[in-house]
Scaffold this motif. Sequence first.
Motif, PDB file in Angstrom:
ATOM      1  N   LYS A 151     -24.722  57.007 -28.451  1.00 30.30           N
ATOM      2  CA  LYS A 151     -24.615  55.789 -27.659  1.00 30.30           C
ATOM      3  C   LYS A 151     -24.828  54.534 -28.505  1.00 30.30           C
ATOM      4  N   TYR A 152     -25.800  54.639 -29.458  1.00 29.44           N
ATOM      5  CA  TYR A 152     -26.115  53.488 -30.315  1.00 29.44           C
ATOM      6  C   TYR A 152     -26.123  53.971 -31.772  1.00 29.44           C
ATOM      7  N   PRO A 153     -24.988  53.981 -32.464  1.00 28.19           N
ATOM      8  CA  PRO A 153     -24.927  54.522 -33.831  1.00 28.19           C
ATOM      9  C   PRO A 153     -25.949  53.910 -34.789  1.00 28.19           C
ATOM     10  N   ASP A 154     -26.252  52.623 -34.619  1.00 30.70           N
ATOM     11  CA  ASP A 154     -27.174  51.982 -35.559  1.00 30.70           C
ATOM     12  C   ASP A 154     -28.642  52.342 -35.302  1.00 30.70           C
ATOM     13  N   VAL A 155     -28.938  53.098 -34.228  1.00 31.05           N
ATOM     14  CA  VAL A 155     -30.320  53.467 -33.932  1.00 31.05           C
ATOM     15  C   VAL A 155     -30.850  54.522 -34.904  1.00 31.05           C
ATOM     16  N   CYS A 161     -39.161  61.419 -34.824  1.00 33.76           N
ATOM     17  CA  CYS A 161     -39.982  60.403 -34.152  1.00 33.76           C
ATOM     18  C   CYS A 161     -39.302  59.048 -34.259  1.00 33.76           C
ATOM     19  N   LEU A 162     -39.674  58.165 -33.357  1.00 38.20           N
ATOM     20  CA  LEU A 162     -39.225  56.779 -33.423  1.00 38.20           C
ATOM     21  C   LEU A 162     -40.162  56.026 -34.361  1.00 38.20           C
ATOM     22  N   TRP A 163     -39.601  55.489 -35.435  1.00 34.12           N
ATOM     23  CA  TRP A 163     -40.400  54.735 -36.409  1.00 34.12           C
ATOM     24  C   TRP A 163     -39.988  53.272 -36.285  1.00 34.12           C
ATOM     25  N   LEU A 164     -40.804  52.498 -35.561  1.00 39.82           N
ATOM     26  CA  LEU A 164     -40.420  51.151 -35.142  1.00 39.82           C
ATOM     27  C   LEU A 164     -41.213  50.059 -35.851  1.00 39.82           C
ATOM     28  N   GLU A 175     -34.212  43.485 -31.751  1.00 40.61           N
ATOM     29  CA  GLU A 175     -33.629  44.803 -32.018  1.00 40.61           C
ATOM     30  C   GLU A 175     -34.026  45.800 -30.932  1.00 40.61           C
ATOM     31  N   LEU A 176     -35.298  45.810 -30.573  1.00 41.41           N
ATOM     32  CA  LEU A 176     -35.768  46.759 -29.563  1.00 41.41           C
ATOM     33  C   LEU A 176     -35.072  46.546 -28.223  1.00 41.41           C
ATOM     34  N   LYS A 177     -34.771  45.309 -27.896  1.00 42.14           N
ATOM     35  CA  LYS A 177     -34.128  44.988 -26.617  1.00 42.14           C
ATOM     36  C   LYS A 177     -32.738  45.612 -26.491  1.00 42.14           C
TER      37      LYS A 177
END
Length: 387
Positions: A132-136, A157-160, A167-169
């Motif tokens: 859905k979001y390739p850049d994620v 894991c999500l490494w934010l 970006e998160l939005k």
Amino acid sequence: AFVSTNSITQGEQPAILWSELFKMGMKIKFAHRTFKWNNEAKGRAAVHVVIIGLSSSEPNTKTLFEYPELRSEPLAKKVANINPYLVAGADVTLSSISKPICKAPAMQSGSALRDGGFLIISNEEKTKLIDKYPDVKTLIKKFYSGDEFINGFYRWCLWLKNVTPAELKRYPEILERLECVRKFRAESTRDNTRRMAALPYLFAEERQPNADFLLIPKVSSENRHYIPIGYMTKNDIITDKNFFVPNATHFHFGILTSDMHMAWMRYTCGRLESRYSYSNTIVYNNFPWPQDLPKQKVDGVEKLANQILKVRARYPESSLADLYDPLTMPPDLVRAHQDLDKFVDSCYRPQPFDTEMQRIEFLFELYQKYTQPLFGPEKKKGRKKKV
């Protein structure tokens, strides 16, 4: 004399218990090292126990009973002294300390999430997000606990860290997870965890190294002669079920995976059930490294350590659990470790060590030599002169 589980001779317990007994003037007169005792309970559950005989005065003779195997008959040995680890040596105990007693790099614990599992994603969830979001994909990292590292798999894991709000939005699914993390932490009984509810996109305790590092799992099977340790990249996210040494050289790897360090670990670490429970503050920080080695010796350790890594690379489909299982350890890996063990022994003394007990007795003597200037008795203060 009394029978006890062997936990009183391992990990943090000796410093807590035996320092008080020594203050009372107690000495160990005889001791049976760890053996398996089948009790009469239903199912005949076996426990690992020791037997320790105490004396309120200095005994004329002291006897240490050793068990070649956990179920074998004991072998008696007359010794000058028996210390709290049931080793023939001076009465020393290892305290939990924050820095190594020798010149060695610091060992730290990995990161703690305390996220309720919402920062961890499955393969299926990862695939859906990237479709859905390739850049994620730049926000998703491999994620290792000690068990995963040893058994050759990983999670995601999500490494934010350092991700901007804008970006998160872009990712509503991630925002939903962060709201779950926030609620989970807000309901915690721990003050630190509740405070981290304000930062749901970060790990509760983030200690990820900024460079490639050496990983040591906190818990591993007692059936292995060597704890599986190895190198990881800075992009491999590790949990607090692991320790790490950043920028560790092959020399550090070689000493830590050697028989000398493994012997020290077996006698000083705590246990989780019967598994090894490694500690940076007890095992690593108190470990007596070989000191003042000539360059030839350092280079020799690095060369043989590198050979172990090369041999491991010959078995890309085998996990570290496979490679270090006593029943399946490849012959060339066994030889590589034996070569390293022999060379590391020579870094400590010219004479070879014939048994593990010789190694541990030597290491306790070395520990006492290294630490006496650090932890010796305080000097008596002189009387103040009257003015």
